[in-house]
Motif scaffolding. Sequence first.
Motif, PDB file in Angstrom:
ATOM      1  N   TYR A 196     -60.868  16.231 -68.991  1.00 29.61           N
ATOM      2  CA  TYR A 196     -62.191  16.342 -69.782  1.00 29.61           C
ATOM      3  C   TYR A 196     -62.125  17.612 -70.432  1.00 29.61           C
ATOM      4  CZ  TYR A 196     -66.991  17.034 -71.050  1.00 29.61           C
ATOM      5  OH  TYR A 196     -68.416  17.066 -71.613  1.00 29.61           O
ATOM      6  N   LEU A 197     -62.108  18.510 -69.457  1.00 30.98           N
ATOM      7  CA  LEU A 197     -62.295  20.225 -69.966  1.00 30.98           C
ATOM      8  C   LEU A 197     -61.048  20.448 -70.933  1.00 30.98           C
ATOM      9  CD1 LEU A 197     -63.271  21.646 -66.449  1.00 30.98           C
ATOM     10  CD2 LEU A 197     -64.815  21.049 -68.399  1.00 30.98           C
ATOM     11  N   SER A 198     -59.773  20.002 -70.744  1.00 31.11           N
ATOM     12  CA  SER A 198     -58.788  20.325 -71.501  1.00 31.11           C
ATOM     13  C   SER A 198     -57.704  19.117 -71.812  1.00 31.11           C
ATOM     14  CB  SER A 198     -58.002  21.204 -70.435  1.00 31.11           C
ATOM     15  OG  SER A 198     -56.799  21.710 -71.428  1.00 31.11           O
ATOM     16  N   PRO A 199     -58.351  18.375 -72.773  1.00 28.71           N
ATOM     17  CA  PRO A 199     -57.621  17.264 -73.399  1.00 28.71           C
ATOM     18  C   PRO A 199     -56.181  17.510 -73.592  1.00 28.71           C
ATOM     19  CG  PRO A 199     -59.889  17.352 -74.349  1.00 28.71           C
ATOM     20  CD  PRO A 199     -59.570  18.477 -73.801  1.00 28.71           C
ATOM     21  N   PRO A 200     -55.328  16.718 -73.041  1.00 27.83           N
ATOM     22  CA  PRO A 200     -53.866  16.721 -73.372  1.00 27.83           C
ATOM     23  C   PRO A 200     -53.312  16.603 -74.681  1.00 27.83           C
ATOM     24  CG  PRO A 200     -54.282  14.781 -72.167  1.00 27.83           C
ATOM     25  CD  PRO A 200     -55.562  15.332 -72.313  1.00 27.83           C
ATOM     26  N   LEU A 201     -54.053  15.937 -75.479  1.00 28.07           N
ATOM     27  CA  LEU A 201     -54.026  15.504 -76.872  1.00 28.07           C
ATOM     28  C   LEU A 201     -54.768  16.271 -77.788  1.00 28.07           C
ATOM     29  CD1 LEU A 201     -53.378  11.530 -76.938  1.00 28.07           C
ATOM     30  CD2 LEU A 201     -51.547  13.486 -76.883  1.00 28.07           C
ATOM     31  N   PRO A 202     -54.325  16.742 -78.996  1.00 26.03           N
ATOM     32  CA  PRO A 202     -55.184  17.363 -79.863  1.00 26.03           C
ATOM     33  C   PRO A 202     -56.326  16.711 -80.397  1.00 26.03           C
ATOM     34  CG  PRO A 202     -53.192  16.648 -81.086  1.00 26.03           C
ATOM     35  CD  PRO A 202     -52.994  16.445 -79.641  1.00 26.03           C
ATOM     36  N   LEU A 203     -57.541  17.331 -80.659  1.00 31.47           N
ATOM     37  CA  LEU A 203     -58.657  16.626 -81.303  1.00 31.47           C
ATOM     38  C   LEU A 203     -58.294  16.386 -82.597  1.00 31.47           C
ATOM     39  CD1 LEU A 203     -61.826  15.907 -80.600  1.00 31.47           C
ATOM     40  CD2 LEU A 203     -62.316  18.280 -81.138  1.00 31.47           C
ATOM     41  N   TRP A 204     -57.589  17.096 -83.491  1.00 36.50           N
ATOM     42  CA  TRP A 204     -57.376  16.949 -84.772  1.00 36.50           C
ATOM     43  C   TRP A 204     -55.902  17.373 -85.010  1.00 36.50           C
ATOM     44  CZ3 TRP A 204     -55.570  19.631 -88.931  1.00 36.50           C
ATOM     45  CH2 TRP A 204     -55.795  19.108 -90.129  1.00 36.50           C
ATOM     46  N   GLY A 205     -55.040  16.678 -85.603  1.00 39.33           N
ATOM     47  CA  GLY A 205     -53.856  16.913 -86.149  1.00 39.33           C
ATOM     48  C   GLY A 205     -52.707  16.635 -85.422  1.00 39.33           C
ATOM     49  N   ALA A 206     -51.390  17.256 -85.658  1.00 42.34           N
ATOM     50  CA  ALA A 206     -50.298  17.004 -85.042  1.00 42.34           C
ATOM     51  C   ALA A 206     -50.088  17.671 -83.560  1.00 42.34           C
ATOM     52  CB  ALA A 206     -49.118  17.452 -85.745  1.00 42.34           C
ATOM     53  N   GLU A 207     -49.456  16.807 -82.600  1.00 46.07           N
ATOM     54  CA  GLU A 207     -49.314  17.391 -81.191  1.00 46.07           C
ATOM     55  C   GLU A 207     -48.474  18.701 -81.292  1.00 46.07           C
ATOM     56  OE1 GLU A 207     -48.273  14.772 -78.108  1.00 46.07           O
ATOM     57  OE2 GLU A 207     -48.793  12.802 -79.219  1.00 46.07           O
ATOM     58  N   ARG A 208     -48.771  19.616 -80.593  1.00 45.11           N
ATOM     59  CA  ARG A 208     -48.116  20.779 -80.349  1.00 45.11           C
ATOM     60  C   ARG A 208     -48.215  21.346 -78.732  1.00 45.11           C
ATOM     61  NH1 ARG A 208     -47.071  20.078 -85.005  1.00 45.11           N
ATOM     62  NH2 ARG A 208     -46.940  21.735 -86.689  1.00 45.11           N
ATOM     63  N   PRO A 209     -47.475  20.389 -78.063  1.00 41.92           N
ATOM     64  CA  PRO A 209     -47.507  20.943 -76.602  1.00 41.92           C
ATOM     65  C   PRO A 209     -46.885  22.217 -76.457  1.00 41.92           C
ATOM     66  CG  PRO A 209     -45.473  19.308 -77.192  1.00 41.92           C
ATOM     67  CD  PRO A 209     -46.522  19.409 -78.405  1.00 41.92           C
ATOM     68  N   GLU A 210     -46.128  22.743 -76.957  1.00 44.32           N
ATOM     69  CA  GLU A 210     -45.455  24.027 -76.752  1.00 44.32           C
ATOM     70  C   GLU A 210     -45.517  24.903 -78.256  1.00 44.32           C
ATOM     71  OE1 GLU A 210     -43.114  23.683 -72.862  1.00 44.32           O
ATOM     72  OE2 GLU A 210     -42.075  24.058 -74.746  1.00 44.32           O
ATOM     73  N   VAL A 211     -46.142  25.985 -78.281  1.00 53.08           N
ATOM     74  CA  VAL A 211     -45.769  26.968 -79.501  1.00 53.08           C
ATOM     75  C   VAL A 211     -45.154  28.072 -79.062  1.00 53.08           C
ATOM     76  CG1 VAL A 211     -46.889  28.064 -81.377  1.00 53.08           C
ATOM     77  CG2 VAL A 211     -47.690  25.911 -80.529  1.00 53.08           C
ATOM     78  N   VAL A 212     -44.257  28.722 -79.805  1.00 52.02           N
ATOM     79  CA  VAL A 212     -43.431  30.078 -79.607  1.00 52.02           C
ATOM     80  C   VAL A 212     -44.487  30.800 -80.718  1.00 52.02           C
ATOM     81  CG1 VAL A 212     -41.590  31.744 -79.635  1.00 52.02           C
ATOM     82  CG2 VAL A 212     -41.549  29.467 -78.636  1.00 52.02           C
TER      83      VAL A 212
END
Length: 320
Positions: A98-114
């Motif tokens: 609930y505090l940190s949803p694993p899927l984006p609220l909007w747009g594409a999934e970005r599980p990791e970003v450099v």
Amino acid sequence: MSDFANYTHDLRKIFARRQQLPAEGTTIFRAVHTSETAGLFALDIAGDTGVLSLYAEQTAAQEQQLAEACAAAGGLASIYLKRRPVEAKHKANTEREYLSPPLPLWGAERPEVVAFENGVPLLIRPAADLSIGLFTDARPARAWVRANTPARVLNTFAYTCGFGLSAALGGAQVVKNVDLSRKVLSWGQENYALNNLAAPDSDFLYGDVFEWLGRLQKRGDLFDLVVLDPPSFARHGGKVWRADKDYGRLAALAAAVTAPHGQLLTLLNHAGVSPAHFERLVSGGLAEAGRTGRLLERLPLGTDYPAATHLKAWVWGLEN
């Protein structure tokens, strides 16, 4: 303003004020600070991904509206949501999704970003818990460490090892990172690997910082710079840590492993602790350890944190 959607126009003006950001070589920063939204929300950007932190409860429709407004104003590919009620620390283990949803609220999934900070690549995980891998308000402090690195550095409460990485890139011969979480220490080793640095397990010390400080003192291990970046509040092993009361004890333990004429970098993210009280805490801890110290520098926050006073990042020089 209760309806976050009303900020759509204001967001464009806020982003216009951020034209100097990202600075050269920096793609992770605070795009909208709470001082610009009456404390209701903040937006961090890592590459093309936004992380929206909400400090007031809203309906699902209102959250969606704000996410879309942030994406449009910043030209972002995705927005992740972090809900940060006052009691978030107590709910972190029971209501994580609930505090940190694993899927984006909007747009594409970005599980990791450099993302990059002053040219340094760092692994950011927008879909992780409330903390995504870097606290951007400490960027000037990390830059100071890289520019002023001595031979031996101890980085306590290391999290993903940003300070340790800065010291290693600055040319330190020995850097030890200490944290109570194996998960974040492993994350720190990934950050080292991104920067083509060796990351032997012996430099990433798992366990309680207070216990490690005592252990290092018994060994006679001394460091030219000790970085203290503790949480403002924590529970562990039946014990409660409160920075506003206990920071002096931490400073005393750190001073005991600081080499003669070494330095302490003391950080505290706690708006309720005044600069005067923080100075008394650290000075008292140094005196308890039989050390004499002088406050050398108060490091600023970045320009992406307008009117912010929550973080104290101070450099102390030990005179004996």
